[in-house]
Design an enzyme around this catalytic site. Sequence first.
Site, mmCIF file in Angstrom:
data_model
loop_
_atom_site.group_PDB
_atom_site.id
_atom_site.type_symbol
_atom_site.label_atom_id
_atom_site.label_comp_id
_atom_site.label_asym_id
_atom_site.label_seq_id
_atom_site.Cartn_x
_atom_site.Cartn_y
_atom_site.Cartn_z
ATOM 1 N N LYS A 253 -18.281 -5.336 8.376
ATOM 2 C CA LYS A 253 -17.059 -6.102 8.586
ATOM 3 C C LYS A 253 -16.365 -5.613 9.848
ATOM 4 O O LYS A 253 -16.240 -4.416 10.072
ATOM 5 C CB LYS A 253 -16.104 -5.939 7.403
ATOM 6 C CG LYS A 253 -16.513 -6.684 6.167
ATOM 7 C CD LYS A 253 -15.422 -6.609 5.130
ATOM 8 C CE LYS A 253 -15.788 -7.377 3.880
ATOM 9 N NZ LYS A 253 -14.743 -7.286 2.864
ATOM 10 N N HIS B 50 0.843 -1.203 0.000
ATOM 11 C CA HIS B 50 0.000 0.000 0.000
ATOM 12 C C HIS B 50 0.875 1.248 0.000
ATOM 13 O O HIS B 50 0.634 2.203 -0.753
ATOM 14 C CB HIS B 50 -0.875 0.068 1.261
ATOM 15 C CG HIS B 50 -1.915 -0.969 1.379
ATOM 16 N ND1 HIS B 50 -2.080 -1.721 2.516
ATOM 17 C CD2 HIS B 50 -2.875 -1.385 0.513
ATOM 18 C CE1 HIS B 50 -3.099 -2.547 2.362
ATOM 19 N NE2 HIS B 50 -3.599 -2.367 1.146
ATOM 20 N N ARG C 159 -2.032 -6.162 -8.420
ATOM 21 C CA ARG C 159 -1.053 -7.200 -8.113
ATOM 22 C C ARG C 159 -1.027 -8.282 -9.190
ATOM 23 O O ARG C 159 0.019 -8.848 -9.475
ATOM 24 C CB ARG C 159 -1.372 -7.851 -6.765
ATOM 25 C CG ARG C 159 -1.251 -6.900 -5.603
ATOM 26 C CD ARG C 159 -1.791 -7.514 -4.349
ATOM 27 N NE ARG C 159 -3.244 -7.677 -4.501
ATOM 28 C CZ ARG C 159 -4.069 -7.983 -3.526
ATOM 29 N NH1 ARG C 159 -3.612 -8.197 -2.324
ATOM 30 N NH2 ARG C 159 -5.359 -8.084 -3.743
ATOM 31 N N SER D 166 -3.356 -7.306 3.146
ATOM 32 C CA SER D 166 -3.528 -7.139 4.590
ATOM 33 C C SER D 166 -3.999 -8.445 5.225
ATOM 34 O O SER D 166 -3.551 -8.811 6.319
ATOM 35 C CB SER D 166 -4.539 -6.026 4.882
ATOM 36 O OG SER D 166 -4.053 -4.790 4.454
#
Length: 159
Positions: free
Chosen positions: A41, A17, A90, A127
């Site tokens: 969440k 990040h 990614r 993460s």
Amino acid sequence: MRRAVCPGSFDPITNGHLDIIARASRLYDEVYVAVMINKSKKGLFEIEERIELIREVTADYANVRVEAFHGLLVDFCKQRDIPAIVKGLRAVSDFDYELQMAQMNIGLTGVETLFVPTNPTYSFLSSSLVKEVAAWGGDVSHLVPAQVLEVLNERLRKD
């Protein structure tokens, strides 16, 4: 003034990040890091903790601002006159999802999305993966900034 936003949950912020934020800060006059609030969440870190950590690790970038957001990212952009979203990619699997989001965002409000290929060093990093490896006692010191590692280890010892 050229503005962009780097959105995400950042639970916690990783070196991947940080790499994208740093690169965006060189390209734009002002970069907002928008920390997503998703009440459905439960993250490892509260929103305020994430914001504080991001502010700490981006302190060297004078043009980076960190704020929370809830709702549509394009509304965050409209409220702050931000014409561009910067997203790190990614893998091809990221592209499939992010392309749909980018097309929706430009269709809704005209906000552009710029894709930045992730540094190969961080191409596997997320993460979620950091939290899982750290929870099992794995060494993630090369994956997160030192400040994040400290609070991550502390939090996982409590749980």
